[in-house]
Design an enzyme around this catalytic site. Structure first.
Site, short mmCIF file in Angstrom:
data_model
loop_
_atom_site.label_atom_id
_atom_site.label_comp_id
_atom_site.label_asym_id
_atom_site.label_seq_id
_atom_site.Cartn_x
_atom_site.Cartn_y
_atom_site.Cartn_z
N LYS A 184 4.97 3.37 17.34
CA LYS A 184 5.02 2.36 16.28
C LYS A 184 6.23 2.61 15.41
CE LYS A 184 2.12 -0.12 12.97
NZ LYS A 184 0.73 -0.30 12.49
N ASN A 219 0.84 -1.20 0.00
CA ASN A 219 0.00 0.00 0.00
C ASN A 219 0.87 1.25 0.00
OD1 ASN A 219 -0.48 1.96 2.49
ND2 ASN A 219 0.13 -0.02 3.35
N ASN A 268 5.73 -1.58 11.59
CA ASN A 268 4.95 -1.12 10.45
C ASN A 268 5.32 -1.92 9.20
OD1 ASN A 268 3.29 0.65 8.85
ND2 ASN A 268 3.71 2.29 10.31
N SER A 301 5.24 5.02 9.00
CA SER A 301 4.69 4.72 7.69
C SER A 301 5.69 5.15 6.62
CB SER A 301 3.36 5.45 7.47
OG SER A 301 2.98 5.36 6.10
N ASN A 354 4.87 5.97 3.65
CA ASN A 354 4.12 6.65 2.60
C ASN A 354 3.88 8.14 2.83
OD1 ASN A 354 3.79 4.18 1.14
ND2 ASN A 354 2.24 3.59 2.65
N THR A 355 4.45 8.69 3.92
CA THR A 355 4.41 10.13 4.17
C THR A 355 5.84 10.63 4.18
OG1 THR A 355 2.36 10.04 5.46
CG2 THR A 355 3.79 11.93 5.83
N PHE A 404 -1.98 7.90 4.46
CA PHE A 404 -2.82 8.46 5.53
C PHE A 404 -4.09 9.11 4.99
CE2 PHE A 404 0.88 9.23 8.79
CZ PHE A 404 0.98 7.88 8.98
#
Length: 367
Positions: free
Chosen positions: A214, A110, A243, A173, A175-176, A114
């Site tokens: 996390k 993915n 994660n 994450s 993805n940020t 967010f």
């Protein structure tokens, strides 16, 4: 009804991933879910942070981003449910397509970024369920375009600390952009300090929701050591390990494996479990750890518990197995405990990761 959902899972897998997820959330929000789950074996109960978890199997963040269906998911037998990741302001996330099923590997990639409806929406829903049974946590993050990451996390704590049973600070994450930089010790000390103060302002010091961090699986040896030092120095309440990963194991077979984003599911299991064991050693067993990454069976859950997890979480496996998986994991986990003569799950926590004894010959562990 769980069997019907397992059958529906097979149908949903014929749809594009995000469409299937949206339909699932809508169905659950409409009330198409069990009202409650059967009681769990006493051996599976876990007490942490002055909270009793009926079993250690939780739903990881990412499924219920906007706190729309936590009670429905508790009805499938989860011991706890984590909503989010929630950012202060609503944001659409990254462009589609951004979610990929790696069918041959029973995994996902993915790069959602967010996508969520923001703090106010999540806060309103958690406020509406106040007083209901079941442990529901909230995972908080920063907006992609925020100039002040710490202020974003403080806003999350201020809004949700009075309503969540625990809070998870998501600095991991992939993805940020820049988010994982927040895992550096110098930043973590400031961040956790600010969040601890924000929590005190929001709820006081009497039984506040525990604050967990996390972390990513893609950390160097030095980074892992720094995170452990920061966790112990700040007195954070626990860790969530781990994660998704940006690594791509050579064993992957899916043609979608090279899609950009975070990989989750069984290919992550070995690395995340090894990191879990290492964080237990680095923190000397003083912090409870939630083990997440590739859990798809009772044996997987048991391996994470023996590596040092007091609780475990899953999400990706639900995409392939359906919610009936939760009951199967709990049944098999209870059987494994009984096989090994373990009457209470806490006694299995970290069994495979011996810790150095203190000068007094004893070592406290988080169980």
């Amino acid at each position: 009804m769980t069997l019907l959902f397992d059958l529906a899972t097979a149908v949903m897998r014929r749809l594009p991933p995000e469409q299937a997820h949206h339909l699932t959330i809508c169905s659950l929000a409409a009330g198409v879910a069990p009202r409650s789950a059967p009681p769990d074996p006493a051996s599976l109960a876990v007490t942490l942070w002055n909270r009793r978890f009926p079993n250690p199997v939780g739903l990881a963040a990412g499924f219920d981003k906007n706190a729309e269906v936590p009670d429905a998911m508790l009805g499938f037998g989860f011991g706890f449910v984590e909503c989010g990741t929630v950012t202060p302001r609503p944001q659409p996330g990254n462009p589609s397509p951004r979610l990929f099923r790696l069918r041959e590997d029973r995994a996902l990639v993915n790069r959602l970024g967010f996508n969520n409806a923001g703090l106010e929406a999540a806060r309103a829903r958690l406020l509406a369920r106040r007083g209901r049974p079941g442990i529901v946590g909230a995972n908080i993050g920063k907006n992609k375009d925020s100039a002040d990451a710490i202020a974003d996390f403080v806003a999350g704590v201020a809004a949700l600390a009075p309503l969540a049973d625990y809070l998870v600070v998501n600095v991991s994450s992939p993805n940020t952009p820049g988010l994982r930089d927040l895992q550096r010790k110098s930043i973590l000390l400031d961040l956790i300090g600010a969040l601890t103060r924000a929590r005190e302002l929001a709820v006081g010091t009497t039984d506040p929701p525990p604050l967990l961090l996390k972390i990513a699986p893609d950390l160097t040896e030095a980074e892992r050591a720094e995170i452990a030092e920061a966790a112990l120095e700040t007195g954070i309440d626990g860790l969530v390990v781990s994660n998704t990963t940006v690594a791509r194991p050579a064993s992957l077979r899916s043609p979608l494996a090279r899609e950009t984003g975070g990989l989750s599911g069984p290919p992550l299991f070995a690395a995340s479990t090894a990191l879990l064991a290492e964080m237990r050693r680095l923190t000397h067993g003083r912090l409870p750890i939630v083990g997440v990454g590739g859990v798809a069976s009772g044996a997987d859950a048991y391996a994470k518990i023996r590596a040092g997890a007091s609780l475990v979480q899953l999400y990706t496996a639900l995409v392939y197995e359906g919610p009936g998986l939760v009951s199967r994991i709990k049944r098999d986990l209870a059987a494994l405990l009984a096989r090994d003569g373990v009457a209470a799950l806490v006694d299995a926590v970290g069994a495979d990761v011996p810790l150095a004894t203190t000068t007094s010959g004893s070592q406290r562990h988080a169980g």
